[in-house]
Design an enzyme around this catalytic site. Sequence first.
Site, PDB file in Angstrom:
ATOM      1  N   LYS A  11       0.848  -1.180   0.000  1.00  0.00           N
ATOM      2  CA  LYS A  11       0.000   0.000   0.000  1.00  0.00           C
ATOM      3  C   LYS A  11       0.886   1.233   0.000  1.00  0.00           C
ATOM      4  O   LYS A  11       1.917   1.262   0.688  1.00  0.00           O
ATOM      5  CB  LYS A  11      -0.904  -0.008   1.238  1.00  0.00           C
ATOM      6  CG  LYS A  11      -1.769   1.230   1.390  1.00  0.00           C
ATOM      7  CD  LYS A  11      -2.577   1.175   2.681  1.00  0.00           C
ATOM      8  CE  LYS A  11      -3.395   2.446   2.869  1.00  0.00           C
ATOM      9  NZ  LYS A  11      -4.170   2.421   4.139  1.00  0.00           N
ATOM     10  N   PRO A 193       4.910   8.228   0.901  1.00  0.00           N
ATOM     11  CA  PRO A 193       5.123   7.519  -0.363  1.00  0.00           C
ATOM     12  C   PRO A 193       6.565   7.039  -0.533  1.00  0.00           C
ATOM     13  O   PRO A 193       7.494   7.575   0.096  1.00  0.00           O
ATOM     14  CB  PRO A 193       4.771   8.579  -1.422  1.00  0.00           C
ATOM     15  CG  PRO A 193       3.896   9.568  -0.707  1.00  0.00           C
ATOM     16  CD  PRO A 193       4.421   9.600   0.697  1.00  0.00           C
ATOM     17  N   SER A 194       6.746   6.051  -1.412  1.00  0.00           N
ATOM     18  CA  SER A 194       8.057   5.497  -1.769  1.00  0.00           C
ATOM     19  C   SER A 194       8.780   4.889  -0.569  1.00  0.00           C
ATOM     20  O   SER A 194      10.003   4.743  -0.599  1.00  0.00           O
ATOM     21  CB  SER A 194       8.949   6.559  -2.430  1.00  0.00           C
ATOM     22  OG  SER A 194       8.315   7.113  -3.572  1.00  0.00           O
ATOM     23  N   ARG A 195       8.043   4.580   0.472  1.00  0.00           N
ATOM     24  CA  ARG A 195       8.609   4.033   1.716  1.00  0.00           C
ATOM     25  C   ARG A 195       9.585   4.996   2.392  1.00  0.00           C
ATOM     26  O   ARG A 195      10.381   4.599   3.242  1.00  0.00           O
ATOM     27  CB  ARG A 195       9.300   2.683   1.460  1.00  0.00           C
ATOM     28  CG  ARG A 195       8.335   1.588   0.986  1.00  0.00           C
ATOM     29  CD  ARG A 195       7.279   1.301   2.041  1.00  0.00           C
ATOM     30  NE  ARG A 195       6.402   0.186   1.684  1.00  0.00           N
ATOM     31  CZ  ARG A 195       5.153   0.319   1.212  1.00  0.00           C
ATOM     32  NH1 ARG A 195       4.658   1.538   0.997  1.00  0.00           N
ATOM     33  NH2 ARG A 195       4.412  -0.736   0.958  1.00  0.00           N
ATOM     34  N   LEU A 196       9.522   6.270   2.016  1.00  0.00           N
ATOM     35  CA  LEU A 196      10.347   7.291   2.671  1.00  0.00           C
ATOM     36  C   LEU A 196       9.539   7.896   3.820  1.00  0.00           C
ATOM     37  O   LEU A 196       9.170   9.070   3.823  1.00  0.00           O
ATOM     38  CB  LEU A 196      10.780   8.360   1.654  1.00  0.00           C
ATOM     39  CG  LEU A 196      11.680   7.850   0.531  1.00  0.00           C
ATOM     40  CD1 LEU A 196      12.023   8.982  -0.436  1.00  0.00           C
ATOM     41  CD2 LEU A 196      12.956   7.235   1.111  1.00  0.00           C
TER      42      LEU A 196
END
Length: 216
Positions: A11, A193-196
Amino acid sequence: MTDPHLADLRKTYAQRTLSEADVLPDAVQQFRVWLDEAIAAQLDEPTALTLSTVSAAGQPSSRVVLLKGLPEEAGFLFYTNYESRKGQELSAHPLAAMNFFWPGLERQVRIEGRVEKAPEALSTEYFQSRPRSSQLGAWTSPQSQVIGSREELEARETAMASEFGAQDPLPRPPHWGGYILRPHRLEFWQGRPSRLHDRIAYELDGTAWRRSRLAP
């Protein structure tokens, strides 16, 4: 081997942001803000947390318990059977970790600290405020011990109900009560977002909290 049915479950977190300017100087007060927002959002079980303890052999164990208070805004209060596995482990090693996860807000909070028993009067007051069936359950269950069957447990409940008769409230069992985790570290995690992801950590430095940003 990676299971593609699991590997493909993902997700994107994009609801909110978290910066140093967003948070309060006091870590526990900041937790209260997030907890109030989780309650206001009507999330399922917003006070549920994963509590981790460690055995004498160094084996960690985790289970879900419910937060029942923030006494003096300086600790995290929960209740349990003192003779349970977590109770025995806390007796031997009074350090623990907590984790709150609120997926509806894409947030989690990690907490580490030293644990102490809550005052007896506080434990008794809360115990006797619970539904009578829950009070009876605390007398019935030898929590974490091996039992022969469900029928055995139900027979114990019937025997306890007979023993106490119409008494209400019940006395608090000596093996049941509260613990307060006094935190020395909290981390606030906001999905991005972007796992950041955003991560703001608080470390107790004397009586003040020192804040820092962590890489995701």
